[in-house]
Design a protein around this motif. Structure first.
Motif, PDB file in Angstrom:
ATOM      1  N   CYS A   1      -4.827   5.789   0.078  1.00 56.03           N
ATOM      2  CA  CYS A   1      -3.792   4.845  -0.316  1.00 56.03           C
ATOM      3  C   CYS A   1      -3.454   5.158  -1.772  1.00 56.03           C
ATOM      4  CB  CYS A   1      -4.293   3.410  -0.202  1.00 56.03           C
ATOM      5  SG  CYS A   1      -3.114   2.211  -0.858  1.00 56.03           S
TER       6      CYS A   1
ATOM      7  N   MET B   1      -9.448   3.350   0.682  1.00 60.20           N
ATOM      8  CA  MET B   1      -8.580   3.353   1.876  1.00 60.20           C
ATOM      9  C   MET B   1      -8.256   4.799   2.233  1.00 60.20           C
ATOM     10  SD  MET B   1      -5.838   0.325   1.174  1.00 60.20           S
ATOM     11  CE  MET B   1      -5.007   0.566   2.736  1.00 60.20           C
TER      12      MET B   1
ATOM     13  N   CYS C   1      -3.629  -1.396  -4.767  1.00 65.17           N
ATOM     14  CA  CYS C   1      -3.429  -2.539  -3.868  1.00 65.17           C
ATOM     15  C   CYS C   1      -4.541  -3.566  -3.972  1.00 65.17           C
ATOM     16  CB  CYS C   1      -3.298  -2.037  -2.445  1.00 65.17           C
ATOM     17  SG  CYS C   1      -4.757  -1.156  -1.892  1.00 65.17           S
TER      18      CYS C   1
ATOM     19  N   GLU D   1      -1.437   3.329  -3.771  1.00 63.33           N
ATOM     20  CA  GLU D   1      -0.900   2.164  -4.481  1.00 63.33           C
ATOM     21  C   GLU D   1      -2.085   1.353  -4.993  1.00 63.33           C
ATOM     22  OE1 GLU D   1       2.652   1.200  -4.685  1.00 63.33           O
ATOM     23  OE2 GLU D   1       1.549   0.172  -6.254  1.00 63.33           O
TER      24      GLU D   1
ATOM     25  N   HIS E   1       0.874  -1.173   0.000  1.00 65.32           N
ATOM     26  CA  HIS E   1       0.000   0.000   0.000  1.00 65.32           C
ATOM     27  C   HIS E   1       0.914   1.227   0.000  1.00 65.32           C
ATOM     28  CE1 HIS E   1      -3.543  -2.468   1.100  1.00 65.32           C
ATOM     29  NE2 HIS E   1      -2.667  -3.177   1.791  1.00 65.32           N
TER      30      HIS E   1
HETATM   31 CU   LIG Z   1      -3.894   0.209  -0.334  1.00 58.86          CU
END
Ligand SMILES: [Cu+2]
Length: 262
Positions: A242, A253, A246, A244, A205
């Motif tokens: 977040c 997130m 993920c 990334e 992340h």
């Molecule tokens: Cu993430």
């Protein structure tokens, strides 16, 4: 060479294009110029990074003015119609070679000094007031205030989560801070130097709050660190996500950072 456009529709088309181009430029001129630049952020480091960005920008502007100035001057002054003759003797000049090698080296070294100073400061984790361990999960964050016996999970707020479901029938506009709020925000006193220790439990992340000017990966089995110190007068709520890819719910997130005054 003279250029005559005999085709009237084409000329009208060109005029219309020029008018719309001017209209576009005018609307950009009326827009907030600040929105085109990199945001300054609210932390000590984000301001230093912004200062570096502006410094390098002006160095580039100065170089562009000098280089294009000389180029345009030379092209206009020494044009063929004015009887300019090419210089056939300047095939190789050691002096010119040395000058145009040394000058860029000096410019690059000059720029590297403040950059290296800021990089060292970014990595300086000394004298932190608070250590917070951040663990990324699919799809939530866990925050642990080290040595304080406080830890909790931070997940997308329930009203946002309900509204985002397919066919929920809930109007997202009716949800305050839709997809930007969490159930348990990070709460931190103003003026503290905080070290975030970033890791993850499942996949990679990335913890990112744009106003802090910092983004770092949270990697399973590995601890990354960043430090953040928000100016004491910048009390408020800062949000991030977040950063990334993920997994399926990566966009949900959220990070909410509440800075309060002691
Ligand atoms: Cu993430």
């Amino acid at each position: 060479m003279s250029f005559h456009m005999k085709n009237r529709p084409a000329r009208r088309g060109l005029q219309a294009a020029a008018v719309s181009l001017f209209a576009l430029l005018a609307s950009v001129a009326h827009a907030d110029w600040g929105g085109l630049n990199m945001p300054e952020g609210v932390t000590i480091l984000s301001k230093k990074i912004y200062g570096l960005h502006m410094l390098i920008l002006w160095v580039c502007v100065a170089i562009a003015v000098v280089v294009f100035g000389v180029m345009i001057y030379s092209m206009v002054k020494f044009r063929k119609s004015q009887g300019a003759q090419p210089d056939k003797t300047l095939v190789h000049s050691t002096r010119v070679e040395i000058v145009w090698t040394i000058v860029p080296i000096l410019i690059l070294v000059g720029m590297a000094v403040p950059i290296a100073r800021t990089l060292i400061e970014i990595e300086d984790m000394g004298s932190v007031d608070l250590n917070i361990k951040v663990t990324g999960y699919q799809w939530k964050w866990e925050y642990e205030y080290l040595g304080q016996n406080v830890s909790f999970f931070s997940t997308l707020k329930r009203d946002s989560d309900a509204a985002r479901q397919l066919g929920s029938g809930i109007d997202p506009h009716s949800v305050p801070n839709y997809l930007l709020d969490v159930d348990n925000p990070l709460v931190v006193p103003a003026g503290t130097k905080i070290r975030f220790l970033l890791t993850a439990q499942d996949v990679i992340h990335a913890w990112w709050v744009p106003a802090f000017g910092m983004k770092k990966d949270a990697i399973p089995g590995y601890v990354n660190e960043i430090w953040v110190q928000v100016d004491a007068d910048k009390v408020g709520t800062y949000r991030g996500q977040c950063a990334e890819l993920c997994g399926r719910d990566h966009g949900f997130m959220e990070i909410v950072f509440d800075l309060f005054c002691d």
